[in-house]
Design a protein around this motif. Structure first.
Motif, PDB file in Angstrom:
ATOM      1  N   UNK A   1       0.807  -1.219   0.000  1.00  0.00           N
ATOM      2  CA  UNK A   1       0.000   0.000   0.000  1.00  0.00           C
ATOM      3  C   UNK A   1       0.847   1.278   0.000  1.00  0.00           C
ATOM      4  N   UNK A   2       2.148   1.150  -0.288  1.00  0.00           N
ATOM      5  CA  UNK A   2       3.022   2.322  -0.436  1.00  0.00           C
ATOM      6  C   UNK A   2       3.002   3.228   0.801  1.00  0.00           C
ATOM      7  N   UNK A   3       2.947   2.622   1.982  1.00  0.00           N
ATOM      8  CA  UNK A   3       2.711   3.427   3.178  1.00  0.00           C
ATOM      9  C   UNK A   3       3.832   4.415   3.481  1.00  0.00           C
ATOM     10  N   UNK A   4       5.087   3.995   3.325  1.00  0.00           N
ATOM     11  CA  UNK A   4       6.169   4.927   3.665  1.00  0.00           C
ATOM     12  C   UNK A   4       6.200   6.106   2.704  1.00  0.00           C
ATOM     13  N   UNK A   5       5.991   5.836   1.416  1.00  0.00           N
ATOM     14  CA  UNK A   5       5.982   6.929   0.438  1.00  0.00           C
ATOM     15  C   UNK A   5       4.783   7.855   0.666  1.00  0.00           C
ATOM     16  N   UNK A   6       3.631   7.256   0.943  1.00  0.00           N
ATOM     17  CA  UNK A   6       2.435   8.069   1.120  1.00  0.00           C
ATOM     18  C   UNK A   6       2.519   8.919   2.394  1.00  0.00           C
ATOM     19  N   UNK A   7       3.117   8.368   3.451  1.00  0.00           N
ATOM     20  CA  UNK A   7       3.268   9.174   4.663  1.00  0.00           C
ATOM     21  C   UNK A   7       4.209  10.343   4.412  1.00  0.00           C
TER      22      UNK A   7
ATOM     23  N   UNK B   1       0.172   7.591  -5.185  1.00  0.00           N
ATOM     24  CA  UNK B   1       0.356   6.335  -5.915  1.00  0.00           C
ATOM     25  C   UNK B   1      -0.831   5.412  -5.735  1.00  0.00           C
ATOM     26  N   UNK B   2      -0.727   4.242  -6.350  1.00  0.00           N
ATOM     27  CA  UNK B   2      -1.796   3.239  -6.281  1.00  0.00           C
ATOM     28  C   UNK B   2      -1.192   1.931  -5.776  1.00  0.00           C
ATOM     29  N   UNK B   3      -1.736   1.391  -4.701  1.00  0.00           N
ATOM     30  CA  UNK B   3      -1.241   0.152  -4.146  1.00  0.00           C
ATOM     31  C   UNK B   3      -1.911  -1.061  -4.756  1.00  0.00           C
ATOM     32  N   UNK B   4      -1.632  -2.225  -4.169  1.00  0.00           N
ATOM     33  CA  UNK B   4      -2.281  -3.452  -4.627  1.00  0.00           C
ATOM     34  C   UNK B   4      -2.747  -4.260  -3.429  1.00  0.00           C
ATOM     35  N   UNK B   5      -3.742  -5.122  -3.678  1.00  0.00           N
ATOM     36  CA  UNK B   5      -4.316  -5.945  -2.618  1.00  0.00           C
ATOM     37  C   UNK B   5      -3.690  -7.337  -2.622  1.00  0.00           C
ATOM     38  N   UNK B   6      -3.674  -7.947  -1.448  1.00  0.00           N
ATOM     39  CA  UNK B   6      -3.114  -9.291  -1.316  1.00  0.00           C
ATOM     40  C   UNK B   6      -4.154 -10.374  -1.591  1.00  0.00           C
TER      41      UNK B   6
ATOM     42  N   UNK C   1      12.058  -0.356  -3.118  1.00  0.00           N
ATOM     43  CA  UNK C   1      12.425  -1.034  -1.871  1.00  0.00           C
ATOM     44  C   UNK C   1      11.694  -0.454  -0.670  1.00  0.00           C
ATOM     45  N   UNK C   2      11.490  -1.320   0.309  1.00  0.00           N
ATOM     46  CA  UNK C   2      11.086  -0.931   1.657  1.00  0.00           C
ATOM     47  C   UNK C   2      12.095  -1.596   2.580  1.00  0.00           C
ATOM     48  N   UNK C   3      12.838  -0.789   3.349  1.00  0.00           N
ATOM     49  CA  UNK C   3      13.937  -1.299   4.147  1.00  0.00           C
ATOM     50  C   UNK C   3      13.686  -1.071   5.634  1.00  0.00           C
ATOM     51  N   UNK C   4      14.045  -2.063   6.444  1.00  0.00           N
ATOM     52  CA  UNK C   4      13.969  -1.950   7.898  1.00  0.00           C
ATOM     53  C   UNK C   4      15.298  -2.429   8.489  1.00  0.00           C
TER      54      UNK C   4
END
Length: 320
Positions: A121-127, A138-143, A279-282
């Motif tokens: 859901x592009x959460x980091x970019x959207x925040x 942006x537009x996310x996708x469902x699982x 990427x999404x990095x932690x």
């Protein structure tokens, strides 16, 4: 007097999750290292006079060549029940007891699912966009309706299979020794490795790192995953060929990657993944919860007390 070192306490919490002062009357002096000892020379220089070491997961490796340079070391405790970065064979040869601890069964799979949801859901970019004054960028996708491929159907992988089914996903699984019966018991369908990467929308890695599993995912697997596929890795960085992954991200072989583990940790400035797109990095948060730390530090304290009593517990034996 025993000298005890607690390593890699990045968050300054070791004294919050166990009462290390209880060892004072037993002649144990405790030193906590909050900064990572980045080189073998730093490890040896800092620990050469230490006889008890508490290691936080694989943050600081202990191969045989380092253990041989720590002549006073008698007890090495790893948080968790296994640690691929400790040479337990060398430790046994050198008369060093290696003990482990318990842990949380839910911390790692919950973090894995959090990464996947945040990526989808592009959460980091959207925040970041929201805080910068932009709205819906942006537009996310469902699982639901997608296929989840699990590489390594152990305790964590099995929980992931349950999460996938709860979100309406088909679940595939592969590992070298996986049986159809074990896969079915976890609610997954056993497939070959190529089929898993080809058919999955999301592939999540849950193998232990070993000489056999290192490089499990390379260029072939990433190309099979394809431009709509997502790779999630919360297990160990070297399970994936890092060069191939960076290329895949830049060239669009895959939709992207959600990563909690890396080939170098802590991840150094300038590492190519820090500037890679998609990427999404932690920062290796899979086990970083209050429940995990209570089990880790509390268990480590129990290990030390048992060793001082002459009856070590939770010892890790060399591989036969």
């Amino acid at each position: 007097m025993h000298k005890l070192a607690i390593l890699d306490d990045y968050q300054h919490v070791a004294h919050s999750f166990a009462d290390w002062s209880s060892l004072q009357h037993r002649g144990v002096a405790v030193t906590v290292f909050n900064q990572h000892l980045a080189t073998e020379a730093e490890v040896v220089d800092a620990l050469r006079d230490t006889d008890i070491i508490i290691a936080m997961r694989e943050r600081t490796p202990f191969p045989g060549r380092i253990l041989e340079k720590l002549p006073k070391l008698k007890l090495l405790v790893t948080t968790g029940a296994a640690n691929a970065s400790i040479d337990v064979e060398a430790a046994a040869r050198l008369g060093i007891t290696v003990s482990g601890t318990g842990g949380s069964p839910t911390a790692a799979p919950e973090l894995t699912w959090a990464l996947l949801l945040a990526f989808a859901r592009n959460l980091t970019q959207e925040e970041a966009a929201l805080r910068g004054g932009r709205w819906q960028t942006g537009v996310g996708f469902e699982l639901s309706g997608k296929t989840l491929g699990i590489v390594g159907l152990g305790k964590i992988g099995t929980r992931m299979a349950g999460y996938g089914r709860a979100f309406g996903m088909e679940v595939l699984a592969w590992s070298q020794n996986l049986t159809e019966e074990a896969a079915a018991a976890a609610g997954a369908r056993k497939v070959g490795k190529d089929e898993l990467f080809r058919e999955s929308d999301v592939v999540s890695l849950h193998l232990r790192l070993s000489a056999r599993s290192e490089g499990t995912v390379g260029e072939r697997e990433l190309r099979l995953l394809g431009p709509d596929g997502v790779l999630v890795n919360t297990a160990r960085g070297p399970l994936v060929d890092q060069r191939a992954l960076v290329t895949a991200l830049h060239e669009g072989w895959i939709r992207g990657a959600a990563l909690d583990v890396f080939d170098q940790e802590p991840l150094p400035a300038g590492h190519p993944l820090l500037s890679a797109p998609r990427t999404l990095l932690a920062p290796h948060l899979g086990y970083v919860t209050d429940a995990s730390y209570r089990a880790f530090f509390g268990g480590a304290l129990e290990d030390v007390a048992a060793w001082l009593d002459g009856s070590p517990i939770r010892t890790l034996a060399p591989t036969p």
